[in-house]
Design a protein around this motif. Structure first.
Motif, PDB file in Angstrom:
ATOM      1  N   VAL A  33       0.850  -1.188   0.000  1.00  0.00           N
ATOM      2  CA  VAL A  33       0.000   0.000   0.000  1.00  0.00           C
ATOM      3  C   VAL A  33       0.892   1.246   0.000  1.00  0.00           C
ATOM      4  CG1 VAL A  33      -1.903   1.224   1.114  1.00  0.00           C
ATOM      5  CG2 VAL A  33      -1.737  -1.258   1.347  1.00  0.00           C
ATOM      6  N   ILE A  34       0.662   2.118  -0.954  1.00  0.00           N
ATOM      7  CA  ILE A  34       1.464   3.338  -1.085  1.00  0.00           C
ATOM      8  C   ILE A  34       0.567   4.552  -0.882  1.00  0.00           C
ATOM      9  CG2 ILE A  34       2.825   4.740  -2.707  1.00  0.00           C
ATOM     10  CD1 ILE A  34       3.457   1.998  -4.140  1.00  0.00           C
ATOM     11  N   PHE A  35       0.992   5.457  -0.002  1.00  0.00           N
ATOM     12  CA  PHE A  35       0.290   6.731   0.199  1.00  0.00           C
ATOM     13  C   PHE A  35       0.993   7.750  -0.676  1.00  0.00           C
ATOM     14  CE2 PHE A  35      -0.265  10.460   3.367  1.00  0.00           C
ATOM     15  CZ  PHE A  35      -1.332  10.960   2.648  1.00  0.00           C
ATOM     16  N   LEU A  36       0.341   8.136  -1.757  1.00  0.00           N
ATOM     17  CA  LEU A  36       0.967   8.930  -2.801  1.00  0.00           C
ATOM     18  C   LEU A  36       1.435  10.304  -2.331  1.00  0.00           C
ATOM     19  CD1 LEU A  36       1.530   8.526  -5.831  1.00  0.00           C
ATOM     20  CD2 LEU A  36      -0.551   9.796  -6.282  1.00  0.00           C
ATOM     21  N   LEU A  37       0.601  11.010  -1.575  1.00  0.00           N
ATOM     22  CA  LEU A  37       0.928  12.398  -1.273  1.00  0.00           C
ATOM     23  C   LEU A  37       1.970  12.565  -0.172  1.00  0.00           C
ATOM     24  CD1 LEU A  37      -1.641  12.687  -2.990  1.00  0.00           C
ATOM     25  CD2 LEU A  37      -2.172  14.708  -1.659  1.00  0.00           C
ATOM     26  N   GLY A  38       2.053  11.599   0.726  1.00  0.00           N
ATOM     27  CA  GLY A  38       3.025  11.712   1.804  1.00  0.00           C
ATOM     28  C   GLY A  38       2.593  12.752   2.826  1.00  0.00           C
ATOM     29  N   PRO A  39       3.234  12.753   3.988  1.00  0.00           N
ATOM     30  CA  PRO A  39       2.818  13.645   5.064  1.00  0.00           C
ATOM     31  C   PRO A  39       3.005  15.107   4.690  1.00  0.00           C
ATOM     32  CG  PRO A  39       4.767  12.355   5.679  1.00  0.00           C
ATOM     33  CD  PRO A  39       4.359  11.901   4.330  1.00  0.00           C
ATOM     34  N   GLY A  40       2.078  15.926   5.139  1.00  0.00           N
ATOM     35  CA  GLY A  40       2.222  17.373   4.980  1.00  0.00           C
ATOM     36  C   GLY A  40       1.922  17.925   3.597  1.00  0.00           C
ATOM     37  N   VAL A  41       1.509  17.072   2.660  1.00  0.00           N
ATOM     38  CA  VAL A  41       1.195  17.567   1.319  1.00  0.00           C
ATOM     39  C   VAL A  41      -0.284  17.941   1.272  1.00  0.00           C
ATOM     40  CG1 VAL A  41       1.103  16.995  -1.143  1.00  0.00           C
ATOM     41  CG2 VAL A  41       2.981  16.143   0.264  1.00  0.00           C
ATOM     42  N   ASP A  42      -0.588  19.114   0.768  1.00  0.00           N
ATOM     43  CA  ASP A  42      -1.974  19.570   0.684  1.00  0.00           C
ATOM     44  C   ASP A  42      -2.605  19.032  -0.599  1.00  0.00           C
ATOM     45  OD1 ASP A  42      -4.396  20.841   0.776  1.00  0.00           O
ATOM     46  OD2 ASP A  42      -3.607  22.818   0.262  1.00  0.00           O
ATOM     47  N   SER A  43      -3.636  18.198  -0.444  1.00  0.00           N
ATOM     48  CA  SER A  43      -4.243  17.562  -1.616  1.00  0.00           C
ATOM     49  C   SER A  43      -4.872  18.591  -2.559  1.00  0.00           C
ATOM     50  CB  SER A  43      -5.292  16.548  -1.181  1.00  0.00           C
ATOM     51  OG  SER A  43      -6.326  17.198  -0.494  1.00  0.00           O
ATOM     52  N   HIS A  44      -5.269  19.744  -2.027  1.00  0.00           N
ATOM     53  CA  HIS A  44      -5.925  20.752  -2.869  1.00  0.00           C
ATOM     54  C   HIS A  44      -4.959  21.365  -3.876  1.00  0.00           C
ATOM     55  CE1 HIS A  44      -8.325  20.461   0.808  1.00  0.00           C
ATOM     56  NE2 HIS A  44      -9.359  20.741   0.047  1.00  0.00           N
ATOM     57  N   SER A  45      -3.673  21.488  -3.482  1.00  0.00           N
ATOM     58  CA  SER A  45      -2.712  22.158  -4.363  1.00  0.00           C
ATOM     59  C   SER A  45      -1.698  21.186  -4.962  1.00  0.00           C
ATOM     60  CB  SER A  45      -1.968  23.238  -3.574  1.00  0.00           C
ATOM     61  OG  SER A  45      -1.304  22.642  -2.470  1.00  0.00           O
ATOM     62  N   TYR A  46      -1.889  19.898  -4.697  1.00  0.00           N
ATOM     63  CA  TYR A  46      -0.937  18.875  -5.141  1.00  0.00           C
ATOM     64  C   TYR A  46      -0.928  18.728  -6.661  1.00  0.00           C
ATOM     65  CZ  TYR A  46       0.656  14.074  -6.046  1.00  0.00           C
ATOM     66  OH  TYR A  46       1.282  12.970  -6.534  1.00  0.00           O
ATOM     67  N   GLU A  47       0.272  18.632  -7.221  1.00  0.00           N
ATOM     68  CA  GLU A  47       0.423  18.298  -8.640  1.00  0.00           C
ATOM     69  C   GLU A  47       1.300  17.049  -8.713  1.00  0.00           C
ATOM     70  OE1 GLU A  47      -0.796  19.546 -11.477  1.00  0.00           O
ATOM     71  OE2 GLU A  47      -1.986  21.023 -10.372  1.00  0.00           O
ATOM     72  N   PRO A  48       0.815  15.977  -9.340  1.00  0.00           N
ATOM     73  CA  PRO A  48       1.614  14.747  -9.382  1.00  0.00           C
ATOM     74  C   PRO A  48       2.881  14.911 -10.223  1.00  0.00           C
ATOM     75  CG  PRO A  48      -0.365  14.518 -10.711  1.00  0.00           C
ATOM     76  CD  PRO A  48      -0.468  15.834 -10.017  1.00  0.00           C
ATOM     77  N   SER A  49       3.982  14.389  -9.715  1.00  0.00           N
ATOM     78  CA  SER A  49       5.244  14.402 -10.470  1.00  0.00           C
ATOM     79  C   SER A  49       5.212  13.246 -11.475  1.00  0.00           C
ATOM     80  CB  SER A  49       6.411  14.198  -9.506  1.00  0.00           C
ATOM     81  OG  SER A  49       6.350  12.900  -8.958  1.00  0.00           O
ATOM     82  N   ALA A  50       6.218  13.199 -12.337  1.00  0.00           N
ATOM     83  CA  ALA A  50       6.319  12.099 -13.308  1.00  0.00           C
ATOM     84  C   ALA A  50       6.427  10.766 -12.555  1.00  0.00           C
ATOM     85  CB  ALA A  50       7.521  12.303 -14.208  1.00  0.00           C
ATOM     86  N   LYS A  51       7.154  10.787 -11.443  1.00  0.00           N
ATOM     87  CA  LYS A  51       7.328   9.582 -10.630  1.00  0.00           C
ATOM     88  C   LYS A  51       5.976   9.150 -10.044  1.00  0.00           C
ATOM     89  CE  LYS A  51      10.040   7.953  -6.660  1.00  0.00           C
ATOM     90  NZ  LYS A  51       9.029   7.907  -5.589  1.00  0.00           N
ATOM     91  N   ASP A  52       5.212  10.128  -9.555  1.00  0.00           N
ATOM     92  CA  ASP A  52       3.888   9.825  -9.003  1.00  0.00           C
ATOM     93  C   ASP A  52       2.988   9.212 -10.071  1.00  0.00           C
ATOM     94  OD1 ASP A  52       4.702  10.900  -6.605  1.00  0.00           O
ATOM     95  OD2 ASP A  52       3.740  12.830  -6.930  1.00  0.00           O
ATOM     96  N   LEU A  53       3.032   9.781 -11.269  1.00  0.00           N
ATOM     97  CA  LEU A  53       2.193   9.268 -12.364  1.00  0.00           C
ATOM     98  C   LEU A  53       2.585   7.830 -12.694  1.00  0.00           C
ATOM     99  CD1 LEU A  53       1.950  12.388 -14.690  1.00  0.00           C
ATOM    100  CD2 LEU A  53       0.132  11.405 -13.290  1.00  0.00           C
ATOM    101  N   ALA A  54       3.891   7.552 -12.671  1.00  0.00           N
ATOM    102  CA  ALA A  54       4.365   6.183 -12.938  1.00  0.00           C
ATOM    103  C   ALA A  54       3.866   5.238 -11.844  1.00  0.00           C
ATOM    104  CB  ALA A  54       5.888   6.168 -13.020  1.00  0.00           C
ATOM    105  N   THR A  55       3.879   5.721 -10.602  1.00  0.00           N
ATOM    106  CA  THR A  55       3.391   4.908  -9.477  1.00  0.00           C
ATOM    107  C   THR A  55       1.923   4.559  -9.672  1.00  0.00           C
ATOM    108  OG1 THR A  55       4.975   5.978  -7.991  1.00  0.00           O
ATOM    109  CG2 THR A  55       3.125   4.849  -6.953  1.00  0.00           C
ATOM    110  N   ILE A  56       1.133   5.563 -10.080  1.00  0.00           N
ATOM    111  CA  ILE A  56      -0.296   5.334 -10.320  1.00  0.00           C
ATOM    112  C   ILE A  56      -0.479   4.352 -11.471  1.00  0.00           C
ATOM    113  CG2 ILE A  56      -2.468   6.402 -11.069  1.00  0.00           C
ATOM    114  CD1 ILE A  56      -1.465   9.013  -9.713  1.00  0.00           C
ATOM    115  N   LYS A  57       0.295   4.567 -12.539  1.00  0.00           N
ATOM    116  CA  LYS A  57       0.206   3.718 -13.735  1.00  0.00           C
ATOM    117  C   LYS A  57       0.470   2.251 -13.422  1.00  0.00           C
ATOM    118  CE  LYS A  57       1.465   5.348 -18.287  1.00  0.00           C
ATOM    119  NZ  LYS A  57       2.267   6.342 -18.967  1.00  0.00           N
TER     120      LYS A  57
END
Length: 179
Positions: A33-57
């Motif tokens: 189980v992976i928590f994409l945003l990590g601690p302290g990241v605001d989901s409202h202003s979050y922009e996924p990085s290329a690495k994050d997109l690969a993780t989702i993919k």
């Protein structure tokens, strides 16, 4: 039994800590189980990085809340970033009857029928959230948390029949804790 199962664990990616926490409680050590945003990241202003997109993919399951809080998810879903044949999307809010503020909208339209002053304050407050808005922090209610745990558990059981009994038992134990 398939000995390669070890590398074949379900790979679950979540966008909120609550979904991450619920998923972990259900799967124990039987899935990743992976928590994409990590601690302290605001989901409202979050922009996924290329690495994050690969993780989702690469995820077998992608769990998200959506709505105002996660507009970035809607953007991803509009593109063909996620191959839905490979990745199961779980829109967690679907298991909760999100309380659209229709009663309030109705009250506003028929406002001249009401003489109660208390109503006015409520209407103004709700208007700030835009019409049809709902509170996406659905997990803060224990009854909603239980619905979410059941909903996630059902999905995990369908996708990983081998560990179905474990997931069901873990979900039941966790629901008892919530209760």
């Amino acid at each position: 039994p398939n000995n390669n199962k070890k590398n074949d664990k379900l790979n679950i990616v979540t966008t909120t800590f609550s979904s991450y926490d619920f998923a972990r409680q259900i799967v124990g050590n039987k899935a990743e189980v992976i928590f994409l945003l990590g601690p302290g990241v605001d989901s409202h202003s979050y922009e996924p990085s290329a690495k994050d997109l690969a993780t989702i993919k690469n995820a077998d399951i992608f769990i998200y809340i959506g709505g105002e809080m996660e507009q970035w998810v809607d953007k991803i879903l509009e593109t063909d970033t996620i191959n839905t044949d490979k990745t199961t999307l779980i829109h967690v809010t679907e298991c909760i009857e999100t309380i659209e503020e229709q009663e309030v909208d109705g009250a506003e339209e028929e406002h001249h029928h009401h003489d109660e002053v208390e109503n006015e304050d409520e209407d103004e407050h709700d208007e700030d959230h835009g019409s049809g808005a709902f509170d996406e922090h659905i997990w803060t209610s224990p009854s909603n948390a239980i619905k979410m745990v059941k909903y996630l558990s059902e999905h995990f059981c369908n996708l990983d029949k081998e560990n179905k009994d474990i997931y069901q038992k873990n979900a039941e134990d966790y629901i008892k804790q919530i209760e």
